[in-house]
Design a protein around this motif. Structure first.
Motif, mmCIF file in Angstrom:
data_model
loop_
_atom_site.group_PDB
_atom_site.id
_atom_site.type_symbol
_atom_site.label_atom_id
_atom_site.label_comp_id
_atom_site.label_asym_id
_atom_site.label_seq_id
_atom_site.Cartn_x
_atom_site.Cartn_y
_atom_site.Cartn_z
ATOM 1 N N PHE A 1 34.948 49.697 46.355
ATOM 2 C CA PHE A 1 35.584 50.297 47.530
ATOM 3 C C PHE A 1 37.086 50.033 47.499
ATOM 4 C CE2 PHE A 1 36.939 50.382 51.999
ATOM 5 C CZ PHE A 1 36.424 51.610 52.387
ATOM 6 N N PRO A 2 37.929 51.066 47.648
ATOM 7 C CA PRO A 2 39.388 50.882 47.583
ATOM 8 C C PRO A 2 39.874 49.952 48.701
ATOM 9 C CG PRO A 2 38.812 53.214 47.406
ATOM 10 C CD PRO A 2 37.572 52.490 47.819
ATOM 11 N N ARG A 3 40.574 48.898 48.357
ATOM 12 C CA ARG A 3 41.037 47.929 49.350
ATOM 13 C C ARG A 3 42.002 48.549 50.351
ATOM 14 N NH1 ARG A 3 40.597 42.478 48.595
ATOM 15 N NH2 ARG A 3 40.813 42.525 50.873
ATOM 16 N N GLU A 4 42.752 49.562 49.948
ATOM 17 C CA GLU A 4 43.734 50.152 50.858
ATOM 18 C C GLU A 4 43.073 50.868 52.033
ATOM 19 O OE1 GLU A 4 43.220 53.089 47.383
ATOM 20 O OE2 GLU A 4 43.425 50.911 47.656
ATOM 21 N N LYS A 5 41.769 51.081 51.967
ATOM 22 C CA LYS A 5 41.071 51.743 53.064
ATOM 23 C C LYS A 5 40.591 50.766 54.137
ATOM 24 C CE LYS A 5 39.541 55.811 50.477
ATOM 25 N NZ LYS A 5 38.384 56.672 50.090
ATOM 26 N N GLU A 6 40.808 49.475 53.935
ATOM 27 C CA GLU A 6 40.453 48.490 54.958
ATOM 28 C C GLU A 6 41.719 47.941 55.610
ATOM 29 O OE1 GLU A 6 39.564 44.256 53.436
ATOM 30 O OE2 GLU A 6 38.862 45.527 51.793
ATOM 31 N N ARG A 7 41.567 47.278 56.733
ATOM 32 C CA ARG A 7 42.700 46.658 57.439
ATOM 33 C C ARG A 7 43.105 45.377 56.708
ATOM 34 N NH1 ARG A 7 43.439 46.982 63.135
ATOM 35 N NH2 ARG A 7 44.764 45.154 62.820
ATOM 36 N N LEU A 8 43.944 45.514 55.683
ATOM 37 C CA LEU A 8 44.328 44.363 54.878
ATOM 38 C C LEU A 8 45.092 43.318 55.676
ATOM 39 C CD1 LEU A 8 45.346 46.174 51.554
ATOM 40 C CD2 LEU A 8 43.397 44.646 51.909
ATOM 41 N N ASP A 9 45.705 43.725 56.796
ATOM 42 C CA ASP A 9 46.470 42.757 57.587
ATOM 43 C C ASP A 9 45.554 41.745 58.285
ATOM 44 O OD1 ASP A 9 45.597 45.019 59.161
ATOM 45 O OD2 ASP A 9 46.743 44.172 60.828
ATOM 46 N N ILE A 10 44.256 42.039 58.372
ATOM 47 C CA ILE A 10 43.329 41.087 59.002
ATOM 48 C C ILE A 10 42.242 40.612 58.025
ATOM 49 C CG2 ILE A 10 43.696 42.013 61.314
ATOM 50 C CD1 ILE A 10 41.039 43.508 61.005
ATOM 51 N N SER A 11 42.408 40.946 56.754
ATOM 52 C CA SER A 11 41.368 40.639 55.768
ATOM 53 C C SER A 11 41.291 39.162 55.398
ATOM 54 C CB SER A 11 41.599 41.461 54.484
ATOM 55 O OG SER A 11 41.344 42.827 54.714
ATOM 56 N N TYR A 12 42.290 38.365 55.771
ATOM 57 C CA TYR A 12 42.311 36.966 55.351
ATOM 58 C C TYR A 12 42.566 36.012 56.520
ATOM 59 C CZ TYR A 12 42.435 39.164 50.809
ATOM 60 O OH TYR A 12 42.113 39.946 49.715
ATOM 61 N N LYS A 13 42.288 36.465 57.739
ATOM 62 C CA LYS A 13 42.552 35.650 58.924
ATOM 63 C C LYS A 13 41.279 35.018 59.459
ATOM 64 C CE LYS A 13 46.629 38.207 60.545
ATOM 65 N NZ LYS A 13 47.212 39.015 61.634
ATOM 66 N N LEU A 14 41.378 33.721 59.822
ATOM 67 C CA LEU A 14 40.310 33.045 60.550
ATOM 68 C C LEU A 14 40.727 32.962 62.009
ATOM 69 C CD1 LEU A 14 37.769 31.307 60.950
ATOM 70 C CD2 LEU A 14 39.127 29.322 60.257
ATOM 71 N N TYR A 15 39.945 33.582 62.885
ATOM 72 C CA TYR A 15 40.247 33.561 64.310
ATOM 73 C C TYR A 15 39.572 32.374 64.980
ATOM 74 C CZ TYR A 15 41.793 38.416 63.672
ATOM 75 O OH TYR A 15 42.449 39.554 63.269
ATOM 76 N N ASN A 16 40.317 31.697 65.819
ATOM 77 C CA ASN A 16 39.783 30.560 66.569
ATOM 78 C C ASN A 16 39.056 31.081 67.809
ATOM 79 O OD1 ASN A 16 39.313 27.992 67.654
ATOM 80 N ND2 ASN A 16 41.263 28.007 68.741
ATOM 81 N N PHE A 17 37.745 31.240 67.707
ATOM 82 C CA PHE A 17 36.946 31.788 68.799
ATOM 83 C C PHE A 17 35.990 30.760 69.392
ATOM 84 C CE2 PHE A 17 37.669 36.253 67.063
ATOM 85 C CZ PHE A 17 38.453 36.636 68.149
ATOM 86 N N SER A 18 36.221 29.479 69.130
ATOM 87 C CA SER A 18 35.399 28.431 69.752
ATOM 88 C C SER A 18 36.290 27.237 70.067
ATOM 89 C CB SER A 18 34.248 28.014 68.835
ATOM 90 O OG SER A 18 34.736 27.435 67.639
ATOM 91 N N GLU A 19 35.830 26.393 70.970
ATOM 92 C CA GLU A 19 36.618 25.241 71.392
ATOM 93 C C GLU A 19 36.862 24.307 70.218
ATOM 94 O OE1 GLU A 19 36.427 21.628 74.716
ATOM 95 O OE2 GLU A 19 34.939 23.232 74.696
ATOM 96 N N GLY A 20 38.089 23.801 70.118
ATOM 97 C CA GLY A 20 38.447 22.920 69.008
ATOM 98 C C GLY A 20 39.071 23.701 67.870
ATOM 99 N N GLU A 21 39.821 22.992 67.021
ATOM 100 C CA GLU A 21 40.507 23.643 65.915
ATOM 101 C C GLU A 21 40.228 22.944 64.585
ATOM 102 O OE1 GLU A 21 44.619 24.425 66.638
ATOM 103 O OE2 GLU A 21 44.150 25.913 68.184
ATOM 104 N N GLU A 22 39.068 22.285 64.495
ATOM 105 C CA GLU A 22 38.738 21.579 63.253
ATOM 106 C C GLU A 22 38.614 22.535 62.063
ATOM 107 O OE1 GLU A 22 37.291 19.096 66.680
ATOM 108 O OE2 GLU A 22 37.254 21.218 66.135
ATOM 109 N N SER A 23 38.179 23.767 62.315
ATOM 110 C CA SER A 23 37.997 24.721 61.215
ATOM 111 C C SER A 23 39.308 25.061 60.519
ATOM 112 C CB SER A 23 37.326 25.997 61.725
ATOM 113 O OG SER A 23 38.134 26.647 62.690
ATOM 114 N N SER A 24 40.426 24.797 61.182
ATOM 115 C CA SER A 24 41.730 25.137 60.600
ATOM 116 C C SER A 24 42.072 24.273 59.402
ATOM 117 C CB SER A 24 42.836 24.989 61.656
ATOM 118 O OG SER A 24 42.984 23.633 62.038
ATOM 119 N N THR A 25 41.343 23.174 59.223
ATOM 120 C CA THR A 25 41.655 22.252 58.114
ATOM 121 C C THR A 25 40.949 22.636 56.823
ATOM 122 O OG1 THR A 25 39.821 20.769 58.682
ATOM 123 C CG2 THR A 25 41.934 20.368 59.774
#
Length: 278
Positions: free
Chosen positions: A205-229
């Motif tokens: 699948f051609p990568r340019e057809k996806e939202r590359l600006d959000i393809s590598y982001k981890l969103y903090n959707f739960s309490e705490g920020e331990e996943s950021s490490t």
């Protein structure tokens, strides 16, 4: 074409009857990650392979081996039920020990299967074909296979710890060893395909057809920020095509959805406007 050899690949003889353990062992036959699942998963994957003969042969080799594992486990279940004191159920109330043993037996082993194994899990749920994964994409399928072997080995190890019967342990040691190889084998196949195709599935699948600006982001959707490490939140992405980023406070892009009323002939609840309608 399949040809059955009457000998078992490995022995399956318990030291003594144990109908309660026979019930537990059913999980390795007809459970979600049991031998019926991996046998059917590998065979259907193999039958669907198009133009990749070594992978097709590998899948059919392992799928056919798993059929033998089903037979070994079914034989073990039958032998665990041999000479089990089924007739003593009537006397169970008089003997707490017998009552405890027979109370945990799978009654279908006696009533439905005549002291044989069943195509079901340890609590009697029938095996289901929707347990298996066969997508036509070998990299996706091999990752599913690695998970199946990981879960299968975990369950076999747990069952190993639940018995002191030397014969049962001998069979489980075989299944655990084969699950060890199969994990290594699928990991090797995955590495080979990843070297050819890259990390992501599908690779076509051609990568340019996806939202590359959000393809590598981890969103903090739960309490705490331990996943950021974690490795997944910083540095170059494992596919080599982007940089991981941790987003501590995600901001919504979309507006609050306001749906129009459904047609009246559907008789949905009318929209509330703060007034009581009669």
């Amino acid at each position: 074409m399949f040809s059955h050899i009457k000998q078992l690949q490995f022995e399956a003889k318990p030291e003594r009857p144990d109908p309660l353990y026979a019930k537990k062992l059913q999980e390795l036959i007809g459970g979600q990650f049991g031998e019926m699942s991996v046998a059917m998963q590998y065979l259907f994957q193999g039958w669907s392979v198009r133009g990749n003969d070594k992978y097709k042969d590998l899948l059919l080799d392992i799928g056919t081996e798993e059929i033998g594992h089903i037979e070994m486990l079914a034989t073990m279940v039958s032998r665990l039920l041999d000479d089990a004191p089924v007739h003593l159920q009537e006397e169970a109330a008089k003997d707490p020990v017998i009552g405890a043993v027979m109370g945990g037996m799978n009654p279908q082993h006696a009533i439905v299967a005549g002291l044989g194994a069943r195509p079901s899990d340890s609590v009697g749920n029938p095996w289901m074909g929707n347990y298996i994964i066969s997508s036509g994409n070998l990299l996706a399928d091999f990752r599913a296979n690695l998970n199946a072997e990981s879960q299968g080995r975990l369950q076999a190890v747990r069952l190993y710890e639940m018995t002191d019967d030397r014969g049962v342990k001998d069979l489980l040691s075989v299944l655990i060893a084969r699950d060890s190889y199969h994990q290594n084998q699928w990991a090797a196949a995955i590495a080979e395909l990843e070297e050819q195709e890259g990390l992501l599935v599908p690779s076509t699948f051609p990568r340019e057809k996806e939202r590359l600006d959000i393809s590598y982001k981890l969103y903090n959707f739960s309490e705490g920020e331990e996943s950021s490490t974690g490795r997944w939140a910083q540095g170059q992405a494992l596919d080599g095509q982007g940089e991981y980023e941790y987003v501590s406070s995600p901001v919504p892009e979309g507006e609050r959805p306001n749906l129009k009323p459904a047609p009246s002939n559907l008789h949905n609840t009318l929209p509330m406007d703060g007034k009581l309608h009669r």
